[in-house]
Design an enzyme around this catalytic site. Structure first.
Site, PDB file in Angstrom:
ATOM      1  N   HIS A  32      -7.095 -48.425  -4.102  1.00  0.00           N
ATOM      2  CA  HIS A  32      -6.422 -47.184  -4.501  1.00  0.00           C
ATOM      3  C   HIS A  32      -6.746 -46.845  -5.946  1.00  0.00           C
ATOM      4  O   HIS A  32      -6.246 -47.477  -6.881  1.00  0.00           O
ATOM      5  CB  HIS A  32      -4.908 -47.297  -4.328  1.00  0.00           C
ATOM      6  CG  HIS A  32      -4.223 -45.971  -4.238  1.00  0.00           C
ATOM      7  ND1 HIS A  32      -3.889 -45.391  -3.037  1.00  0.00           N
ATOM      8  CD2 HIS A  32      -3.826 -45.095  -5.197  1.00  0.00           C
ATOM      9  CE1 HIS A  32      -3.308 -44.223  -3.253  1.00  0.00           C
ATOM     10  NE2 HIS A  32      -3.259 -44.022  -4.564  1.00  0.00           N
TER      11      HIS A  32
ATOM     12  N   HIS B   2      -8.342 -43.231  -8.501  1.00  0.00           N
ATOM     13  CA  HIS B   2      -8.692 -41.812  -8.564  1.00  0.00           C
ATOM     14  C   HIS B   2      -9.740 -41.606  -9.655  1.00  0.00           C
ATOM     15  O   HIS B   2      -9.642 -42.194 -10.735  1.00  0.00           O
ATOM     16  CB  HIS B   2      -7.469 -40.955  -8.900  1.00  0.00           C
ATOM     17  CG  HIS B   2      -6.269 -41.226  -8.047  1.00  0.00           C
ATOM     18  ND1 HIS B   2      -6.210 -40.907  -6.712  1.00  0.00           N
ATOM     19  CD2 HIS B   2      -5.071 -41.798  -8.348  1.00  0.00           C
ATOM     20  CE1 HIS B   2      -5.033 -41.259  -6.223  1.00  0.00           C
ATOM     21  NE2 HIS B   2      -4.321 -41.812  -7.196  1.00  0.00           N
TER      22      HIS B   2
ATOM     23  N   HIS C  62       1.612 -47.026  -1.408  1.00  0.00           N
ATOM     24  CA  HIS C  62       2.685 -47.422  -2.329  1.00  0.00           C
ATOM     25  C   HIS C  62       3.864 -48.045  -1.574  1.00  0.00           C
ATOM     26  O   HIS C  62       5.024 -47.777  -1.868  1.00  0.00           O
ATOM     27  CB  HIS C  62       3.157 -46.225  -3.156  1.00  0.00           C
ATOM     28  CG  HIS C  62       2.077 -45.597  -3.987  1.00  0.00           C
ATOM     29  ND1 HIS C  62       1.645 -46.134  -5.178  1.00  0.00           N
ATOM     30  CD2 HIS C  62       1.327 -44.482  -3.778  1.00  0.00           C
ATOM     31  CE1 HIS C  62       0.680 -45.370  -5.677  1.00  0.00           C
ATOM     32  NE2 HIS C  62       0.470 -44.374  -4.847  1.00  0.00           N
TER      33      HIS C  62
ATOM     34  N   ASP D 194      -4.046 -48.282  -8.362  1.00  0.00           N
ATOM     35  CA  ASP D 194      -3.564 -46.927  -8.641  1.00  0.00           C
ATOM     36  C   ASP D 194      -4.122 -46.398  -9.963  1.00  0.00           C
ATOM     37  O   ASP D 194      -3.587 -45.456 -10.546  1.00  0.00           O
ATOM     38  CB  ASP D 194      -2.031 -46.862  -8.642  1.00  0.00           C
ATOM     39  CG  ASP D 194      -1.495 -45.436  -8.567  1.00  0.00           C
ATOM     40  OD1 ASP D 194      -2.168 -44.575  -7.980  1.00  0.00           O
ATOM     41  OD2 ASP D 194      -0.402 -45.184  -9.113  1.00  0.00           O
TER      42      ASP D 194
END
Length: 286
Positions: free
Chosen positions: A26, A28, A175, A241
């Site tokens: 995960h 970005h 999550h 994340d």
């Protein structure tokens, strides 16, 4: 809209030996905004987060594989995520897009060829698709063997979980389903998510600092994470994340987050399963 803070410039190494081919499931990649503009109805404005900066962080962790997840600020414009997978290298990177129910077969095939392996529904921030489209999108992406990743507000789950049971694809609960760290054992949403995981069709992503009610060092998340690990270790994956968008206060250190996984999963073989084997199956690494 003021930009939110960026990730740490340095990352400390984890305290345990990370197995070869471990995967961050995960992350970005963002910007530059001049080339990849954000949607107007976004909930936050992130700074650039480049593939080069991401690779530097992963190098500090000793992680070799990665999954780039479409952020809400891009809506259904998947160019940045698809390009990022190419820049990082399709041999070691995969992507999660965000498509609507009007997506056609040609676009899905092109995204799949680019290393995309799933689509995402996020309604915790502006820019994501409507959950009304979930069944239609599921039928479309089933044709290319994708799964769906979901991050929705807790009060949405009672309506959505029964729909998930009917979908022709697997679902990943991002999550840890957004459950709060102090969720009781008899919580009905937790129970229903666990029952769905028990079917062997669905997955949970151990990416849990946002679930904390006490903040850093996020120790209150350990009981929730261990519930999933002890119940369905074969259906768990893990993610940083990075670059931790829209975080206020102390920016997480990804080395510390990886050490949290070590606390949640003290058994070395189970940890390898979560970091290496499960992601290889879910995201179809060769």
């Amino acid at each position: 809209m003021e930009p939110c803070q960026g990730p740490r410039e340095t990352t400390r190494p984890p305290s345990f030996a990370v197995p070869p081919l471990a995967c961050d499931c995960h992350s970005h990649i963002l910007g530059p905004v001049e080339r990849y503009p954000y949607v107007e109805n976004r909930s936050f404005t992130p700074p650039d987060a480049s593939p080069q900066a991401y690779l530097a962080m992963l190098g500090a962790l000793g992680i070799e594989r990665m999954v780039v997840v479409q952020p809400s600020v891009y809506g259904a414009d998947n160019r940045r995520t698809a390009d990022a997978v190419g820049e990082l290298g399709v041999g070691r990177a995969r992507g999660v897009a965000m498509v609507g129910q009007n997506v056609d077969a040609a676009e899905l095939r092109a995204l799949d060829d680019a290393g995309i392996r799933a689509t995402r529904f996020i309604t915790t921030a502006g820019g994501g698709p409507s959950l009304d489209n979930l069944p239609g999108v599921a039928r479309k992406v089933a044709e290319v063997g994708w799964h769906i990743e979901m991050y929705v507000p807790l009060d949405t789950w009672p309506k959505v979980l029964p729909v998930i049971e009917t979908l022709p694809v697997s679902v990943v609960f991002d999550h840890m389903g957004g459950l709060k760290a102090d969720v009781p054992d008899d919580d009905p949403i937790l129970g229903q998510i666990l029952r769905l995981l028990d079917t062997g069709r669905h997955w949970v992503k151990l990416c849990g600092y946002r679930n904390s009610q006490t903040g850093y060092p996020y120790g209150d998340v350990t009981p929730l994470a261990r519930r999933f690990v002890e119940r369905v270790p074969e259906r768990c994956v893990w993610g940083t994340d990075w670059p931790h968008t829209a975080i206020k206060g102390r920016m997480p250190d990804d080395g510390e987050l990886l050490d949290l996984l070590g606390e949640w999963v003290p058994d070395v073989d189970t940890r390898k399963r979560i970091l290496v084997d499960n992601p290889a199956r879910l995201y179809r690494f060769a």
